[in-house]
Enzyme design. Structure first.
Site, PDB file in Angstrom:
ATOM      1  N   GLU A 168       9.523  -5.621  -4.020  1.00  0.00           N
ATOM      2  CA  GLU A 168       8.378  -4.950  -4.628  1.00  0.00           C
ATOM      3  C   GLU A 168       8.672  -4.694  -6.104  1.00  0.00           C
ATOM      4  OE1 GLU A 168       5.250  -1.465  -3.422  1.00  0.00           O
ATOM      5  OE2 GLU A 168       7.377  -0.994  -3.209  1.00  0.00           O
ATOM      6  N   GLU A 180       3.484   6.434   4.250  1.00  0.00           N
ATOM      7  CA  GLU A 180       2.844   5.265   3.644  1.00  0.00           C
ATOM      8  C   GLU A 180       3.754   4.841   2.507  1.00  0.00           C
ATOM      9  OE1 GLU A 180       1.340   3.110   1.083  1.00  0.00           O
ATOM     10  OE2 GLU A 180      -0.209   4.608   0.675  1.00  0.00           O
TER      11      GLU A 180
END
Length: 500
Positions: free
Chosen positions: A404, A274
């Protein structure tokens, strides 16, 4: 402990158990005992709200990983946990959840001091949410089942499948949700009968040390849960490629996730990854803007934006662009940016000075190339704070839109047509979360199905529950945490066929 940290703790009257927990060097937890192991030294653990040293963390060695894996392997092979009656395993996990709820204030204060996040949401989401996950997964311990098979080969046979625990799970947790993400890594494997070696983040090791004590109180046999501390580049990589491990579960950056995947693949071990995210929020002209503004408050501004699924790309239909950014500006203008232990805190500090400086470079980029609607600066004073920021841009290729940032920075981009915004939303390396905002149900469903994302929310964002599988596509990784789907990754199917 630095004097400024001492004053901080005194100011908010932390509980005695918390003061003890944060003032000591956390030990590793191997085979049911706390130990210094064969650590090669220590590293400072900083308190984000003051920017001063809180304690130190042991830098575990590869020998410590070997000991933890050996403990987990011996316990798994003994069957004391893997072959325990399912309802007994369920009851121990339920007892653990009860203990977490009992000590929720202690765990929340430890987590807030260690990580910096706001104390109120930390208790509600991080601690009580983790307790809920252990209860949810505990229920599955009694519901793992195989199936009978009807064979077509000549002869008379009886064939069936068993679902068995995969074995020793290597769990590598991130610093942004130290307790909660550790629970995500270990609750399902524990329910299935696996044993665990957990590596905590070196920056935030404290809450899982306290958690280990709760597992003792709950009745976990020694060796079921083992915890090692130290640098990921040393013991994290070694753990991921360890031949005694049967499954790797990692949450963290995409860059590190790729190295974890290679390490696990080196001995053909499955991995759940993840990783990073740059989640789009696609907002059409018929959206309730008050609901949208509230969602951004709990997504990109909660936990100071240090959330991989945070809605960080806001695509607003051009006809409502000005109204949309105003609604969000009004929402974030009311947020309180202060020390995490302060009950008034809405936005705490980011994790480190390095993170603060990295976000600051993006803010300078936003001032140069975009329109800063709100924030855009680093407040003066101690601690690693970043003011909640909203920036308008009209360039989908800009680094602020594509990369990000991992801070409380929301970038708003206008669009005109449905097909245009779908292409814009999908034009990104990541695919972890996304949301669609419209009162037109058909349109919301149509757009949701075309977004390249592991999770899509409609008229909400970051609504995560123990029952809903979570995980990404593209550079956001593969595999699922949470939900029944996570169990599939920690169970193996064995086929048994008997000639009658």
């Amino acid at each position: 402990m630095h004097i400024d940290v001492e004053r901080y703790l005194n100011r908010f009257n932390v509980l005695p158990e918390v003061r003890t927990a944060v003032s000591q060097i956390p030990k590793m937890f191997i085979n049911g005992d706390f130990t210094d192991g064969q650590a090669t030294g220590t590293k400072a653990v900083m308190e984000p709200s003051t920017g001063q040293q809180l304690t130190e963390v042991l830098l575990g060695s590869t020998a410590d990983v070997d000991a933890a894996v050996a403990s987990a392997r011996a316990t798994f092979d003994s069957g004391i946990w893997s072959r325990m009656a399912p309802n007994e395993r369920q009851n121990i996990l339920l007892k653990l959840a009860d203990l977490m709820e009992r000590d929720a204030d202690i765990l929340a204060q430890i987590e807030t001091i260690d990580n910096g996040k706001a104390i109120g949401p930390c208790k509600d989401f991080d601690v009580l949410g983790s307790a809920d996950l252990f209860r949810f997964m505990a229920g599955w311990a009694t519901k793992i089942e195989g199936a009978t098979k009807s064979l077509s080969v000549p002869g008379d046979f009886f064939s069936y499948t068993l679902r068995e625990p995969i074995g020793v799970v290597a769990a590598i947790a991130p610093w942004n949700w130290p307790l909660n993400m550790s629970a995500w890594k270990i609750a399902a494997p524990l329910a299935a009968g696996c044993t665990i070696v957990l590596k905590t983040a070196a920056m935030t090791p404290l809450s899982m040390t306290y958690f280990a004590r709760l597992t003792q109180e709950a009745g976990f046999p020694p060796g079921v849960l083992n915890i090692v501390t130290g640098e990921g580049s040393v013991i994290g990589d070694y753990l991921a490629r360890h031949p005694g491990v049967d499954k790797v579960s990692f949450t963290g950056s995409t860059e590190v996730g790729k190295s974890v995947a290679l390490a696990a693949a080196s001995h053909l071990v499955p991995a759940t990854l993840e990783l990073g995210g740059k989640s789009p929020m696609v907002v059409f002209e018929d959206t309730n803007l008050d609901d949208l503004a509230e969602a951004t408050r709990w997504s990109i501004y909660f936990n100071a934006g240090q959330n991989c699924s945070a809605g960080s790309r806001l695509y607003l239909h051009r006809s409502i662009f000005d109204d949309g950014v105003k609604a969000i500006k009004d929402k974030i203008a009311a947020l309180s940016v202060c020390a995490g232990l302060d009950p008034a805190c809405d936005v705490g500090p980011v994790i480190s000075q390095g993170a603060q400086q990295s976000i600051g470079r993006y803010l300078e980029m936003g001032k140069r190339d975009g329109d800063v609607i709100f924030g855009g600066d680093l407040p003066e004073g101690p601690g690693y704070f970043v003011n909640p920021t909203l920036i308008a841009l009209d360039d989908n290729t800009h680094p602020l839109v594509q990369e990000e940032i991992f801070g409380p920075v929301l970038v708003a981009v206008p669009f005109d047509e449905e097909e245009e915004v779908i292409a814009m939303a999908n034009d990104n390396a990541y695919g972890l979360g996304a949301s669609v905002w419209s009162e037109n149900g058909a349109r919301a469903q149509r757009v949701s199905r075309q977004l390249q994302s592991g999770s899509v929310w409609i008229n909400c964002h970051d609504v995560i529950d123990s029952a809903t599988a979570f995980g990404g596509v593209k550079q956001s990784g593969y595999g699922k945490d949470l939900g029944r789907e996570q169990l599939e990754a920690v169970l193996i199917t064995k086929t048994i066929t008997m000639q009658l």
